[in-house]
Write an enzyme that holds these catalytic residues in place. Structure first.
Site, PDB file in Angstrom:
ATOM      1  N   SER A  14       0.830  -1.211   0.000  1.00  0.00           N
ATOM      2  CA  SER A  14       0.000   0.000   0.000  1.00  0.00           C
ATOM      3  C   SER A  14       0.862   1.258   0.000  1.00  0.00           C
ATOM      4  CB  SER A  14      -0.893   0.006   1.246  1.00  0.00           C
ATOM      5  OG  SER A  14      -1.488   1.289   1.368  1.00  0.00           O
ATOM      6  N   LYS A  65     -13.822  -3.158   2.380  1.00  0.00           N
ATOM      7  CA  LYS A  65     -14.632  -1.934   2.384  1.00  0.00           C
ATOM      8  C   LYS A  65     -16.114  -2.208   2.681  1.00  0.00           C
ATOM      9  CE  LYS A  65     -11.604   0.457  -0.848  1.00  0.00           C
ATOM     10  NZ  LYS A  65     -11.490   1.170  -2.123  1.00  0.00           N
ATOM     11  N   ASP A 102     -13.558   7.556  -2.162  1.00  0.00           N
ATOM     12  CA  ASP A 102     -13.060   7.094  -3.464  1.00  0.00           C
ATOM     13  C   ASP A 102     -13.655   7.894  -4.630  1.00  0.00           C
ATOM     14  OD1 ASP A 102     -11.351   5.088  -2.542  1.00  0.00           O
ATOM     15  OD2 ASP A 102     -12.964   3.614  -2.437  1.00  0.00           O
ATOM     16  N   GLY A 127     -17.594  -2.146 -15.950  1.00  0.00           N
ATOM     17  CA  GLY A 127     -17.600  -2.871 -14.686  1.00  0.00           C
ATOM     18  C   GLY A 127     -18.795  -2.456 -13.842  1.00  0.00           C
ATOM     19  N   GLY A 239      -4.980   5.281 -12.195  1.00  0.00           N
ATOM     20  CA  GLY A 239      -5.646   5.644 -10.957  1.00  0.00           C
ATOM     21  C   GLY A 239      -4.748   6.155  -9.840  1.00  0.00           C
TER      22      GLY A 239
END
Ligand code: ATR
Length: 269
Positions: A14, A65, A102, A127, A239
């Site tokens: 991360s 999440k 997000d 998606g 991203g």
């Protein structure tokens, strides 16, 4: 020193600890931000222990999440719509408060960092999983002309239309049903890039002034970014900017201060 962390599995790679420490030094704050890997069965206990030990704020990443959303005692409207939480803190009574940064991170990267206007544009979302669900309410709030959601499993796109359709003009299709229409903004929210694959769509979706955005990032161009650039997209973005922007929004929630993001994005590149 105030303790912050990101929980996920896996979480070793991360970038959040680096991003938050860059934000902290930029704003002159003293804080510790670590990465905590939890097994799925230990997620709830791990979160509760973090806050019981005095932790001030947690980011939540894959695959937790949705679990974090269920665990939160209350959450923001955008987290409720996403049914996912990536930012947790506790209030004075010890209640867990959830938010989801997000979607706003995605929009700030596209609009703020790349000056691409979303209002009245035609959006194609590829998606219908967690990534797209998390982005939808922020995209809708930008008042696009229309949003088409294309997914391998059309039923999941239809489910999103049912949940978000009251907020915007949404069309749900399978990849095979996309006609030769061109879009202004094409966002890849599938997990196909992780296998080095592309969604099965024609380059005809790319309009002459199109921005293509891959919600994932890698050390070099993702296959979707390469595909977009090779087929004439004016902007072909990964991203990484979204990652930094969602972190900046979490930082602002916790500290009441909004850090500068562009220098952090370029340091991470
Ligand atoms: P995330 O949280 O990353 O969005 P997810 O909720 O599992 O992960 O969603 C993954 C997305 O990638 C879904 O839209 C999925 O399509 P399905 O809903 O049909 O499963 C899409 N995806 C994953 N593998 C795929 C593949 N091989 N071909 C096409 N789409 C794929």
């Amino acid at each position: 020193m105030s303790q912050y962390a990101v929980v996920g599995n896996p979480v070793k790679h991360s970038k959040s600890p680096r991003i938050h420490s860059l934000f902290a030094s930029q704003t002159g704050m003293e804080l510790a931000y670590t990465a905590i890997q939890l097994k799925p069965e230990n997620f709830e206990a791990g979160v509760r222990k973090f806050f019981a030990d005095g932790g001030a704020g947690l980011n939540v990443t894959v695959p937790f999440k949705e679990k974090a959303f269920l665990l939160a005692d209350s959450c923001s409207e955008r987290a409720r719509l996403a049914q996912a939480v990536n930012t947790l803190c506790v209030d004075g009574d010890g209640a867990l408060i959830g938010d989801n940064t997000d979607g706003v991170g995605l929009v700030r990267d596209i609009k703020g960092n790349h000056q691409f206007e979303i209002r009245q544009r035609r959006i194609l979302l590829l998606g219908a999983g967690g990534a797209v669900r998390g982005a939808l309410s922020a995209l809708v709030a930008e008042d696009p002309a229309e949003i088409t959601i294309a997914n391998r499993t059309p039923g999941k796109a239809l489910q999103l239309k049912a949940e978000f359709g009251h907020l915007a003009d949404l069309t749900a299709v399978g990849f095979g049903e996309l006609d030769a229409t061109a879009f202004d903004l094409v966002i890849n929210g599938t997990s196909l890039g992780l296998e080095g694959k592309l969604p099965p769509i024609s380059k005809a979706v790319i309009s002459s002034a199109c921005c293509c955005y891959d919600m994932v990032y890698a050390d070099s161009d993702t296959v979707f970014v390469r595909w977009a650039r090779d087929n004439g997209a004016v902007l072909a973005l990964d991203g990484l900017g979204m990652l930094v922007e969602q972190a900046a929004e979490s930082f602002a929630i916790w500290h009441g201060l909004r850090p500068q993001t562009l220098s952090v994005i370029s340091q991470l590149r």
